[in-house]
Write an enzyme that holds these catalytic residues in place. Structure first.
Site, short mmCIF file in Angstrom:
data_model
loop_
_atom_site.label_atom_id
_atom_site.label_comp_id
_atom_site.label_asym_id
_atom_site.label_seq_id
_atom_site.Cartn_x
_atom_site.Cartn_y
_atom_site.Cartn_z
CB THR A 13 54.71 20.50 42.19
OG1 THR A 13 54.44 21.82 42.67
CG2 THR A 13 56.20 20.23 42.19
N GLY A 14 52.13 21.63 40.12
CA GLY A 14 50.73 22.06 40.27
C GLY A 14 49.75 21.10 39.65
CE1 TYR A 15 43.45 18.55 39.28
CE2 TYR A 15 42.94 20.28 37.69
CZ TYR A 15 42.65 19.05 38.27
OH TYR A 15 41.56 18.34 37.83
CG LEU A 16 47.69 22.48 33.35
CD1 LEU A 16 46.73 21.42 32.81
CD2 LEU A 16 47.44 23.81 32.67
N GLY A 17 50.37 21.72 36.10
CA GLY A 17 51.80 21.64 35.82
C GLY A 17 52.33 20.22 35.78
NE ARG A 36 57.81 27.71 43.44
CZ ARG A 36 57.18 28.07 44.55
NH1 ARG A 36 57.54 29.15 45.22
NH2 ARG A 36 56.16 27.36 45.00
CE LYS A 45 53.82 22.63 45.93
NZ LYS A 45 53.87 23.87 45.19
CE LYS A 139 45.08 33.01 33.97
NZ LYS A 139 44.20 31.84 33.81
CG HIS A 271 36.30 33.02 36.84
ND1 HIS A 271 37.53 32.53 37.19
CD2 HIS A 271 36.44 34.37 36.84
CE1 HIS A 271 38.37 33.53 37.39
NE2 HIS A 271 37.72 34.66 37.20
P1 NDP Z 1 48.07 25.39 41.19
O1 NDP Z 1 47.25 26.09 42.22
O2 NDP Z 1 48.06 23.91 41.18
O3 NDP Z 1 49.57 25.93 41.34
C1 NDP Z 1 50.52 25.68 40.33
C2 NDP Z 1 51.91 25.92 40.83
O4 NDP Z 1 52.19 27.30 40.98
C3 NDP Z 1 52.28 25.36 42.20
O5 NDP Z 1 52.35 23.97 42.22
C4 NDP Z 1 53.62 26.03 42.41
O6 NDP Z 1 54.59 25.33 41.64
C5 NDP Z 1 53.39 27.39 41.73
N1 NDP Z 1 53.26 28.43 42.76
C6 NDP Z 1 52.26 28.59 43.64
N2 NDP Z 1 52.51 29.65 44.44
C7 NDP Z 1 53.69 30.17 44.04
C8 NDP Z 1 54.48 31.25 44.47
N3 NDP Z 1 54.11 32.04 45.50
N4 NDP Z 1 55.66 31.48 43.85
C9 NDP Z 1 56.04 30.71 42.82
N5 NDP Z 1 55.33 29.64 42.38
C10 NDP Z 1 54.17 29.38 42.98
O7 NDP Z 1 47.67 25.94 39.73
P2 NDP Z 1 46.59 25.37 38.74
O8 NDP Z 1 47.15 24.18 38.04
O9 NDP Z 1 45.29 25.29 39.43
O10 NDP Z 1 46.48 26.59 37.68
C11 NDP Z 1 47.34 26.73 36.57
C12 NDP Z 1 46.68 27.63 35.54
O11 NDP Z 1 45.45 27.04 35.09
C13 NDP Z 1 46.32 29.03 36.04
O12 NDP Z 1 46.58 29.98 35.03
C14 NDP Z 1 44.83 28.94 36.28
O13 NDP Z 1 44.17 30.20 36.15
C15 NDP Z 1 44.38 27.96 35.22
N6 NDP Z 1 43.18 27.21 35.61
C16 NDP Z 1 42.14 27.08 34.73
C17 NDP Z 1 41.00 26.37 35.09
C18 NDP Z 1 39.91 26.19 34.11
O14 NDP Z 1 38.87 25.59 34.44
N7 NDP Z 1 40.07 26.63 32.89
C19 NDP Z 1 40.86 25.76 36.41
C20 NDP Z 1 42.04 25.88 37.22
C21 NDP Z 1 43.14 26.60 36.83
P3 NDP Z 1 56.00 24.80 42.21
O15 NDP Z 1 55.86 24.70 43.69
O16 NDP Z 1 56.17 23.49 41.51
O17 NDP Z 1 57.00 25.81 41.79
#
Ligand code: NDP
Length: 313
Positions: A13-17, A36, A45, A139, A271
């Site tokens: 459900t995330g931004y990239l997911g 979850r 979500k 990472k 960053h």
């Molecule tokens: P989000 O902040 O959108 O979160 C992604 C998902 O992580 C949530 O939707 C949730 O999924 C899950 N999540 C969050 N908290 C928890 C928790 N406590 N336990 C389990 N699951 C959890 O992530 P982004 O899409 O922003 O980031 C994804 C990746 O991309 C990361 O590795 C980030 O570092 C990278 N990134 C890179 C960028 C760039 O410019 N290159 C910019 C932004 C991110 P759900 O509820 O569906 O389980």
């Protein structure tokens, strides 16, 4: 006929997911999405997950607090992609993936794991500044666990998410481009690489069944999207038909201002420092441990910087 891997997406459900889920369905993979229980009454979500189900995805119940549920989920598929959060201003849960690595190891059936990376290659950031280095360090901890467990992997180095970097004309703290002014980071001449988030997802899904990306880093470097901050500003100026007022912030002033911010902001600013003052994304050749996405998949017509920026007009 070629058989396509079954895919489990975690963090769907995330931004990239959510883009990964859509791309996996679009490319014809049987797609499983972790559901979850902790999302509780987060109606956005829940509705998103139901929408995925309507498009053909399977929802799998599972939690990072319930190890066996992770093992069970992983056993359903061939490929696991994790897009768990990793941006401090939103949420940073990268190390939770260590449970997932254990589950994948125990399940023993996974042909490929793609951990939550999708940014700067952490292996090249051993000299990153504090506190932003935590992202790269965490990472790398996950990478070490994957490689020690001998899990086949692909790491995706997606460079800059366009929404953050183009949206803000490469200025931290801003995601809508100004029509008046811009602050250049240093001379604004360091090259960076900007990728439409939907393209990141499409390249990622292309890579999962590709033997050329096995145990490699896939760098996403669309050639037309390797531009300096000044060049990004020029693209925007052309689109709006107007020149922006320009000032600049020196490296020393940027680093001094960083120290006044809270922890999450400092991580993000670190960053930007490496990207915009040091050019860390584009200042190296891809070696034998990497491959480049737009070369491997020329059939993907990626979004150019100019086309991406038209959405802000
Ligand atoms: P989000 O902040 O959108 O979160 C992604 C998902 O992580 C949530 O939707 C949730 O999924 C899950 N999540 C969050 N908290 C928890 C928790 N406590 N336990 C389990 N699951 C959890 O992530 P982004 O899409 O922003 O980031 C994804 C990746 O991309 C990361 O590795 C980030 O570092 C990278 N990134 C890179 C960028 C760039 O410019 N290159 C910019 C932004 C991110 P759900 O509820 O569906 O389980």
């Amino acid at each position: 006929m070629e058989t396509k891997s079954k895919v489990l997406i975690i963090g769907g459900t995330g931004y990239l997911g959510k883009r990964l889920v859509r791309a996996s369905l679009a490319q014809g993979h049987q797609t499983y999405v972790l559901n979850r229980p902790e999302i509780g009454v987060d109606i956005d979500k829940v509705q998103m997950l139901l929408g995925f189900k309507q498009q053909g995805a399977h929802l799998v119940s599972g939690s990072f607090n319930d190890y066996q549920s992770l093992v069970n989920a992983v056993k359903l598929v061939d490929v696991v992609i994790c897009a768990i959060s990793g941006v401090h201003i939103r949420s940073h849960q990268i190390l939770l993936q260590l449970n997932l690595v254990d589950a994948i190891k125990e399940a023993g059936n996974v042909k490929r794991f793609l951990p939550s990376e999708f940014g700067t290659d952490p292996a090249r950031m051993e000299n990153a500044i504090e506190p932003g280095r935590v992202t790269f360090d965490d990472k790398m901890v996950v990478r070490k666990a994957i490689e020690e467990a001998k899990i086949p992997f692909t790491y995706i180095s997606a460079n800059c998410f366009a929404g953050y970097f183009l949206g803000g004309l490469c200025q931290p703290g801003s995601i809508i481009p100004s029509r008046d002014s811009v602050v250049l980071l240093g001379d604004g001449n360091q090259k960076a690489i900007y990728v439409d988030e939907d393209d990141i997802a499409m390249y990622t899904i292309k890579a999962i069944d590709d033997p050329r990306t096995l145990n490699k880093t896939l760098y996403i470097r669309p050639p037309k999207n390797i531009l300096s901050q000044k060049e990004v500003v020029q693209v925007w100026e052309k689109l709006i038909g107007k020149e922006l007022k320009k000032s600049s912030i020196s490296k020393d002033d940027f680093l001094a201002s960083l120290k006044e911010q809270d922890y999450a902001q400092q991580v993000g600013l670190g960053h930007y420092y490496h990207v915009c003052y040091e050019g860390c994304l584009a200042n190296f050749e891809i070696g034998k441990n990497g491959v480049e996405a737009s070369e491997l998949y020329p059939e993907i017509k990626y979004t150019t910087v100019e086309d991406y920026m038209k959405r802000y007009l």
